[in-house]
Design a protein around this motif. Sequence first.
Motif, mmCIF file in Angstrom:
data_model
loop_
_atom_site.group_PDB
_atom_site.id
_atom_site.type_symbol
_atom_site.label_atom_id
_atom_site.label_comp_id
_atom_site.label_asym_id
_atom_site.label_seq_id
_atom_site.Cartn_x
_atom_site.Cartn_y
_atom_site.Cartn_z
ATOM 1 N N ASN A 41 4.674 24.834 -8.766
ATOM 2 C CA ASN A 41 5.043 23.543 -8.408
ATOM 3 C C ASN A 41 6.444 23.413 -7.983
ATOM 4 O OD1 ASN A 41 2.719 22.718 -9.517
ATOM 5 N ND2 ASN A 41 3.420 22.469 -11.753
ATOM 6 N N TYR A 42 6.776 22.734 -6.708
ATOM 7 C CA TYR A 42 8.357 22.607 -6.452
ATOM 8 C C TYR A 42 9.063 21.246 -6.618
ATOM 9 C CZ TYR A 42 6.997 26.749 -3.249
ATOM 10 O OH TYR A 42 6.598 27.808 -3.017
ATOM 11 N N ASN A 43 10.088 21.358 -6.872
ATOM 12 C CA ASN A 43 10.888 20.198 -7.290
ATOM 13 C C ASN A 43 11.846 19.865 -5.978
ATOM 14 O OD1 ASN A 43 9.628 19.791 -9.573
ATOM 15 N ND2 ASN A 43 11.059 21.092 -10.695
ATOM 16 N N ILE A 44 12.042 18.796 -5.961
ATOM 17 C CA ILE A 44 13.367 18.489 -5.268
ATOM 18 C C ILE A 44 14.259 17.938 -6.159
ATOM 19 C CG2 ILE A 44 14.455 16.476 -3.719
ATOM 20 C CD1 ILE A 44 11.794 16.003 -2.568
ATOM 21 N N LEU A 45 15.528 18.638 -5.824
ATOM 22 C CA LEU A 45 16.861 18.532 -6.802
ATOM 23 C C LEU A 45 17.822 17.638 -6.256
ATOM 24 C CD1 LEU A 45 17.143 22.244 -7.175
ATOM 25 C CD2 LEU A 45 15.625 20.716 -8.537
ATOM 26 N N PHE A 336 3.829 18.658 8.032
ATOM 27 C CA PHE A 336 4.176 18.786 6.706
ATOM 28 C C PHE A 336 5.760 18.702 6.729
ATOM 29 C CE2 PHE A 336 0.319 20.793 7.130
ATOM 30 C CZ PHE A 336 -0.428 20.568 5.734
ATOM 31 N N CYS A 337 6.443 17.478 7.001
ATOM 32 C CA CYS A 337 7.868 17.675 7.362
ATOM 33 C C CYS A 337 8.799 17.868 6.215
ATOM 34 C CB CYS A 337 8.027 16.447 8.176
ATOM 35 S SG CYS A 337 7.962 14.667 7.564
ATOM 36 N N GLY A 338 8.393 17.612 4.950
ATOM 37 C CA GLY A 338 9.070 17.950 3.829
ATOM 38 C C GLY A 338 10.774 16.996 3.888
ATOM 39 N N CYS A 339 11.794 17.888 4.005
ATOM 40 C CA CYS A 339 12.983 17.357 4.053
ATOM 41 C C CYS A 339 13.608 17.027 5.395
ATOM 42 C CB CYS A 339 13.928 18.017 3.338
ATOM 43 S SG CYS A 339 14.122 19.764 3.924
ATOM 44 N N GLY A 340 12.604 17.500 6.490
ATOM 45 C CA GLY A 340 12.800 17.037 7.719
ATOM 46 C C GLY A 340 13.751 18.125 8.666
ATOM 47 N N THR A 341 13.777 19.301 8.514
ATOM 48 C CA THR A 341 14.436 20.339 9.145
ATOM 49 C C THR A 341 14.131 20.210 10.511
ATOM 50 O OG1 THR A 341 15.248 21.602 7.180
ATOM 51 C CG2 THR A 341 15.455 22.578 9.288
ATOM 52 N N ALA A 342 12.720 20.229 10.886
ATOM 53 C CA ALA A 342 12.293 20.354 12.016
ATOM 54 C C ALA A 342 12.676 19.214 13.126
ATOM 55 C CB ALA A 342 11.023 20.494 12.176
ATOM 56 N N VAL A 343 12.545 18.014 12.397
ATOM 57 C CA VAL A 343 12.920 16.678 13.353
ATOM 58 C C VAL A 343 14.393 16.573 13.419
ATOM 59 C CG1 VAL A 343 10.854 15.513 12.279
ATOM 60 C CG2 VAL A 343 12.914 15.040 11.131
ATOM 61 N N HIS A 344 15.208 17.237 12.539
ATOM 62 C CA HIS A 344 16.548 17.261 12.668
ATOM 63 C C HIS A 344 16.926 18.221 13.641
ATOM 64 C CE1 HIS A 344 20.985 17.588 10.413
ATOM 65 N NE2 HIS A 344 20.886 17.900 11.860
ATOM 66 N N ALA A 362 9.795 12.123 0.256
ATOM 67 C CA ALA A 362 10.064 13.017 1.577
ATOM 68 C C ALA A 362 10.762 12.038 2.777
ATOM 69 C CB ALA A 362 9.157 14.018 1.944
ATOM 70 N N ILE A 363 9.846 11.295 2.853
ATOM 71 C CA ILE A 363 9.990 10.329 3.916
ATOM 72 C C ILE A 363 11.500 9.390 3.835
ATOM 73 C CG2 ILE A 363 9.435 8.028 5.309
ATOM 74 C CD1 ILE A 363 7.845 10.538 5.783
#
Length: 546
Positions: A41-45, A336-344, A362-363
């Motif tokens: 289980n991953y958490n956003i910190l 699966f953009c998560g925290c958005g590194t690819a779009v950044h 995430a959005i």
Amino acid sequence: MRNRPSNQLFYGDNLAVLRKEIPDASIDLVYLDPPFNSNANYNILFRSPAGTSADAQIEAFEDTWHWNDRAEDAFDQVARSGNTRAFDLLNAMRGFLGENDMMAYLSMMAIRLIELHRVLKPTGSLYLHCDPTASHYLKLLLDGVFGPKLYRNEIIWKRQSAHSDAKHKFADVSDTILFYARSAETRFKPAYCEHDSEYVTKFYRFDDDDGRGLYRLGDAASPNPRPNMMYDWKGYAYPAKGWRYERTTMQRLHDEGRLYYPITSSGEPDFSKRIALKRYLNEQQGSIVTNVWNDISPLNATAREALGYPTQKPLSLLERIIAASSSEGDVVLDPFCGCGTAVHAAQKLGRNWIGIDVTHLAISLIEKRMKAAFPGVAFIVEGTPKDLASAEDLAARDKYQFQWWAGSMIDAMPFGGKKKGADGGIDGIIYFKPDGKRTEKALVSVKGGDHVGVQMIRDLHSVMEREKAPIGIFITKALPTSAMEREAAAVGRMLSDATGKTYARLQILTLADLFVGKRPDIPLVDPGAGFRRPDRESGERQAALL
């Protein structure tokens, strides 16, 4: 399916978004970093002012897949997709693996890979980022979807230098990135990196002290027999197969000082040796990048670009992929953009982009990230509530997504997880400094039900007292009763020494309030707490450096 404007974030299941929103052959590059099937289980910190995060964790997604009706439906969708090769592979895997968590994961991935294949242009590429847990199965699925002849690379990225799992095996320190072409027309630009220092020391050993710097010697002989290149040059005999260059080119290289003429120890021409070409270090593109990437460091908690997202990848990793397989103005998709590194990275390199994620959290993070890094950036967010009716619909469908969305509307730091009682009555936190120095907390409670009452206000007040929080924010879908408003008013007001004003200690906001722009009245909110905002990008494109 409507025409899609550039630069969009979609909240929702990426399979549904792909089918509804993304036209055939409209995407130049797909990068996906799906949840690994690693039973974690991953958490956003989120960072508190004290720098701690243990009390500010929230589950971003459960990285666990189980064989159930949804998995069976995904398997059936692959069977009905018309892609017989992909289904034959998936069916064979089911016979081997059985109906377990891994099979559920692979079924979910297979139908999405089929859709991603559909939306790619003939010149497009797909990069799938995964770990060894399922990479071998995913490669077989990609062979089925794209065809084995369109496999390009298995890229190994060394993501860390040491690991504690080496007791019974060699330590796992790498991820796998599977690179597939959409067709034989797929475009690719080789990438280069800085020369290794040992390589430079070993080969770039010459310097004429003419200001042109170090150089190495390159062969001026033709690799194949060329009778028309067999001529003597300045007294030096031609090589066995002739020179590499015509006379006019040799003259130009001579005039430019790019030919090395061997001499004896006394300084006379040594005609027994061969002329060579001077290759200057500062004119070389660098070492060509291979499929083993050990020159891109993973992010650690103290890295300037680290946002606290546990699976965040470094920008330089995505910049290399995007620069190699797309051009300015192309469209990059991360489903699966998560925290958005690819779009950044896509925005930084002048590409258009689409990001999809299944959590409002995430959005919201990506919205804040893009606006902080690229002030004035234009993009559209689809799938998040835009009016009262859609907010009420979200509240009815998913309690936790509603809480995260409502908290993001007031820039509250999410708090607590999905386990009952984990939040202790707190759904979010806003840090502020009432005296301009000392940091205090405003606690946020979100209620998405149809009925609210005065006891909920009393409960929030009790939590405020327990946590010694001077302000509480109560967000409600249902209209508050007059008794609730009286109870909130009875909590009193606080004085801010920094502003000289007083503020209601317990404030009630409705969804309707949020949509007309009303926000909590809090003095000197701390912008450094909560979401870690990235540095502002300078706007300089880095593609040429990759």
